[in-house]
Design an enzyme around this catalytic site. Structure first.
Site, PDB file in Angstrom:
ATOM      1  CG  ASP A 315      10.506  58.700  80.004  1.00 58.60           C
ATOM      2  OD1 ASP A 315      11.019  58.504  81.205  1.00 58.60           O
ATOM      3  OD2 ASP A 315       9.542  58.479  79.277  1.00 58.60           O
ATOM      4  CD  GLU A 316       7.286  62.067  78.195  1.00 58.05           C
ATOM      5  OE1 GLU A 316       7.136  62.681  76.787  1.00 58.05           O
ATOM      6  OE2 GLU A 316       7.095  61.925  79.250  1.00 58.05           O
TER       7      GLU A 316
END
Lengths: 691, 691
Positions: A315-316
């Site tokens: 993620d991210e």
């Protein structure tokens, strides 16, 4: 969207009728219950008889008896497993052993029949026995004859096969005892997946023998040894809980880069992350050495963690590390990659091959769902039902975490209202619905320490556990809160510390044993919601900031404020019942003195001083509400301007101060509006950050 | 005698002036204190600098920092030990290492100087450093600026070199975590001996590799492995606490005889003792095989337990086993022994030789003091100061335990009044006084479980620790109770469970979270005193009887009743201060409704039902006391017979019911007498068994 739904449900809950017996404090509520007459006594000679061939039943029964001892205050020499042909009061039969390691989708159903002379628990697998024994424990109640279990027949099975809790052990390290007591509590509410977030920018928390600089340089000395990991996995397994490790990559990986800067997209040196938020550093997906490292590392961890699933985060990644490295740009150009997304897809595909090579199924956050990812990966969605529905359409299995983020400090009812099958997932075909495996709550650890993490997880987690286990039509919020209160108390005996630590932290802040006035106030406070704790801070908190303030102590949901709001709602809805006004007046009169009573503690404590504005607001608002009742009693209309003046006061009082909210504001606004004869409106909670 | 002294002191305490600053919650109170101006902040960057050559200082500092974190809510990454030439706020200097194993009489003195910029702790040995760090921790307080330590200079050293706590792990097994948290609490109040009562009729609790049937057949599976024993000894050593094992012989030994009946004076078979009291079975002192067994066994245990002292019990042999065995009688006759005492002396001398052979000094209860016992043995006296004085005259060293029996459930003030140098020991010569090494409190375990044992030890133990550490003239009871209250709260953070378990047990008995009325009552109850719990029981309790009733929950001393008594004493002594009567009335008015408020819980719980008579008495007595105040207010004399009628009620209410006492009775009697204009008298506590 999430919060709009919540607001409506909160009001709706007032009119939903009880759908089941309120006397049984079961949570999750079973699929089918048939109460009977009488009850089975639990006395010191209570004996369990084991039928069935699984040798594991012995240890399952011993863990159960230990729990039963704690719930009844009996001794280690009371309550036994039968030996030889000895008879007993509880017969346990498992038709087949459950698997080791535990598999996704194993049968967890059970049937429990209790009569005044005997209880029988049968299940297709030992996992079902474990779930049934937890139900038996929740049935234990005190009676005029001592401890008993009411006669009953229960047929039960879970709605979803994946019912998880993620604990972030990176941003703040959670010692073994914290994990173990949370596993106990998870077992108590029939959760079956512990997702262990083990690495992030702020810390790498597992001993690697192949790459020891990971823990030596990336953890401040705060990590789990492999022996501890094995112990925790065994502990979880004995309680019917799978352990899914997560090693977040290619972003969220600064702590890896401290010891192994060559993994990074940019030259080091790196140091352990202390700030919160999305970091720039990321692994370099273009170099073969990165995959060589990951192959060795994943190989080591795949052996350490026996579960079928291996979570790689994903993620991210903000892409800045890739953008700023010309070699990476060159690589992307050479391979026809048009965006960082393409590069992450390349990385994810290569990592997936490594994970698969070690016999594991890859899991990751929404962001791993990129072109050409094999269909067997599992998507954990922080984005929501639409993301899950899209994934299912494409053939991917998924679990829902959006709406179950415990760190956002929302009320239990909000989480309880979130169902894996609402919105876009509700209209999936039956075949696609099969791909939604369940849900998982997330305890991100920016603002939790070993001291208060339990209070952020429990009791709210128990309601999420019910959502994932019980039939979809079990949605009565009042019944949920009633049972939650009992389960909360009951979890004390399990060993989680959400209640004991509350008093301890209050006493510490007060520097005094006499914490009455402080508790009166903090009982009505909640930490600010969503991500506003960070947004509101003048000095931005880091992973080194102590968590010993009121905001760290106040519960995520003020039950006192909720009860007061319920009373006010009933009062303004009319007809007014006898005693209702007296109850309101008694409460408001007590609160009116809060500032006066709290002042002596504030004079000697910084921690109390910080919330004196809230205390003063509580006292002023209580005075205003008492005035409102006076006008009503006298049948007088308040003078011109009074209402507006008071409503301004309420608005100001509902603003966050010291990062906490005074939760009685909306109810007091209603009393003011009601006495002024204007329309009664719901005051919106301030500073709720969008998700 | 013991209790007569207590009664006088309780009254006397009302007039003793404060002799030191009430603001410092130190316990034990140091030998010398010089307060200064200002304070040293404790913030997250607080750093400890180690000076001195003892490598152990590092672990001592780390244990200290963990404690400091708990007392301030700081994180594992806050508060550090300096590395290299880093500066810091606390400089620790130990001039010499302490010994391993720790020796009796090592120097434990220290000097602590705190200024607003820096603290310095110096000590002749690392043991002194440990004591000084505990003082530093107790000095930490909350302030308008956050956590601080006030500027001060303290010179401190113990009065006695032996300051112990005995925990009986035989009658009820105490798991490792119970022992460890009690060691933490012991360290917090500077105790230095953990006396571990490891075998008795009801259980043999240590793994023996030479004689495995000891634990296999004598413990219900509840025993410490040798590895656990070593861990506990190391844990204690790190906290400056010696561990003295006790293996009770030749009596109190039924649990040995289950696996090894040949040791016994009479043919077996034997089974683990379940009853309480003095048992008949005893080892056979006449057979060489007994000493061969003990030689091997003591040899094994002398290696496992490194302390210089080895406790062989020796108490309460009733002689019946010897009287009934003709061979033993023959032996006695052949050796010119005239009594069982002579036979026990023979046994003790032979065992002493074995103990000495393994390099240890023998310790035992009063009964081992028999002719021809070598002068180096240490006598632990449950009989009292006279016994100790007699021993000292004969050249024996001794420690006092009489007056420090925590299982007798006496108030803290009673224990606090007991000094090793009162009565017969006070007049000893200085040389003989040297032989009184100190004292040791005893937690006999007939009526304690892992769940409530902490509440029977703490906080009363802290006052005994003060008696044994602080100068003899530190005797102000009010100051002691004030500081004890703070220390009690503070011990919560140390991890002992006397407060957290109280609420948990109340909720369990109530089967309800709303325990207000139950706590109101139980706050005023105490278990019956002395040995009357056994005497009063209709069904005699055994080691298998659960301990989950009110008598197991109520605290040994009701602080609420003590405070109420203080208020009443002040009221009847006059002049009446403003607000005093209002305070009494508010309290009595609340109590008057107790029976009504408690009834709903009693209706559903056997455990609550059991104390409803006490609740009804509380309500009736409160009504009577309010009547008494009414008569006083109106300046009326109560009608004829009223006083007698009420006093009869008080007398009845003060009788034990459900093995608990309602502790407000004496104060209410005073109010009744005062309003009737008769002499105010102290109501004697009922059922106190003589010691």
């Amino acid at each position: 969207m999430f919060f709009a739904v919540f607001g409506i449900l909160l009001l709706a809950s007032q009119v939903i009728a009880e759908t089941h017996s309120p006397a049984l404090n079961l949570m999750p509520w079973p699929a089918s219950i048939k109460p009977a007459t009488g009850s089975l006594p639990i006395d010191p000679t209570f004996t369990v008889v084991l039928k069935g061939s699984d040798p594991r039943l012995q240890s399952v029964a011993e863990i159960f008896l230990n729990d039963l001892r704690r719930h009844t205050g009996m001794l280690a020499t009371n309550l036994q497993v039968a030996t030889g042909s000895q008879a007993g009061q509880l017969e346990i039969q498992s038709n087949a052993a459950s698997k080791n390691p535990q598999q996704l989708g194993e049968d967890e159903s059970y049937t429990l029949t209790v009569t005044p002379v005997k209880a029988e628990l049968t299940a297709p697998t030992t996992l079902g026995v474990m779930r049934g024994l937890q139900t038996f424990l929740q049935l234990v109640e005190v009676s005029p004859q001592g401890f008993v279990v009411p006669a009953i027949t229960i047929d039960d099975k879970p709605r979803f096969e994946w019912r998880g809790l993620m604990i972030d052990s990176s941003r703040h390290f959670m010692p073994v005892d914290v994990i173990e007591r949370n596993l106990d509590a998870m077992a108590a509410v029939k959760l079956n997946v512990f997702h262990w977030h083990l690495s992030d920018n702020q810390g790498f928390r597992v001993e690697s023998k192949k790459f020891p600089k990971l823990q030596e340089m990336g953890s401040d000395g705060l990590y789990y040894t492999q022996e501890q990991v094995r112990d925790i996995i065994a502990y979880a397994h004995e309680r019917g809980i799978r352990v899914v490790p997560e090693f977040d990559m290619p972003g969220h990986s600064t702590s890896w880069l401290v010891g192994y800067p060559d993994l990074a997209s940019n030259p080091g040196p790196y140091s352990i992350g202390r700030e919160f938020g999305v970091f720039d550093p990321a692994m370099d997906p273009t170099r073969d050495s990165t995959y060589k490292f990951l192959d060795k590392f994943i190989g080591e961890m795949a052996k350490l963690f026996p579960d079928q699933f291996f979570h790689i985060g994903g993620d991210e990644v903000n892409g800045k590390a890739w953008d700023s490295n010309p070699k990476i740009q060159e690589f992307m150009h050479a391979h026809g990659m048009k965006s960082n997304n393409d590069l992450q897809a390349y990385f994810t595909r290569r990592v997936q091959k490594i994970v698969a090579k070690y016999g594991k199924t890859m899991e990751g956050w929404d962001e791993i769902l990129l072109p050409e990812i094999p269909k067997d990966v599992v998507i954990q969605s922080w984005r929501g039902q639409k993301s899950l529905a899209d994934a299912a359409h494409q053939g991917y299995r998924g679990i829902l975490s959006s709406g179950y983020y415990l760190d956002l400090i929302n009320p239990t009812s909000a989480h309880y209202a979130v169902d894996p099958f609402t919105g876009p997932t509700a209209s999936l075909s039956d075949a696609d619905k099969q791909k939604i495996l369940g849900g998982e709550a997330c305890m991100w650890a920016e603002y939790v320490s070993p001291e208060n993490v339990d209070s952020r997880i429990w009791p709210r987690m128990a309601a999420i556990a019910e959502r994932l286990w019980s039939p979809q039509n079990i949605t009565d919020i009042n019944s949920m809160y009633e049972r939650l209160s009992a389960v909360n108390t009951w979890l004390d005996a399990v060993g989680v510390t959400q209640n004991t630590q509350y008093n301890m932290m209050l006493r510490r802040m007060a520097g005094d044993d006499d914490i009455g006035a402080l508790r009166e106030l903090v009982d009505l406070l909640e930490p600010v919601k969503g991500y506003s704790r960070y947004q509101l801070a003048t000095t931005k908190p880091t992973s080194l900031t102590p968590m010993n303030r009121v905001v760290d102590t106040a519960r995520p949901e003020s039950i006192k404020a909720r009860e007061f709001a319920g009373l006010v709602n009933a009062f303004v809805a009319g007809p007014i019942k006898p005693g209702m006004e007296a109850e309101l007046r008694a409460q408001l009169t007590a609160w009116k003195s809060n500032a006066e009573n709290l002042q002596p503690l504030a004079a000697k404590s910084w921690f109390v001083q910080e919330v004196m504005p809230q205390s003063q607001n509580l006292s002023s608002l209580s005075a205003a509400a008492l005035q409102a009742l006076d006008y009503l009693d006298r049948g007088e209309k308040p003078p011109a301007g009074w209402e507006q003046q008071q409503l301004t006061l309420v608005q100001q009082a509902y603003q966050p101060k010291a990062q906490v909210l005074l939760m009685v504001c909306p109810a007091i606004q209603k009393l003011i509006q009601y006495s002024a004869g204007t329309q009664v409106t719901e005051l919106a909670i301030p500073q709720r950050a969008a998700e």
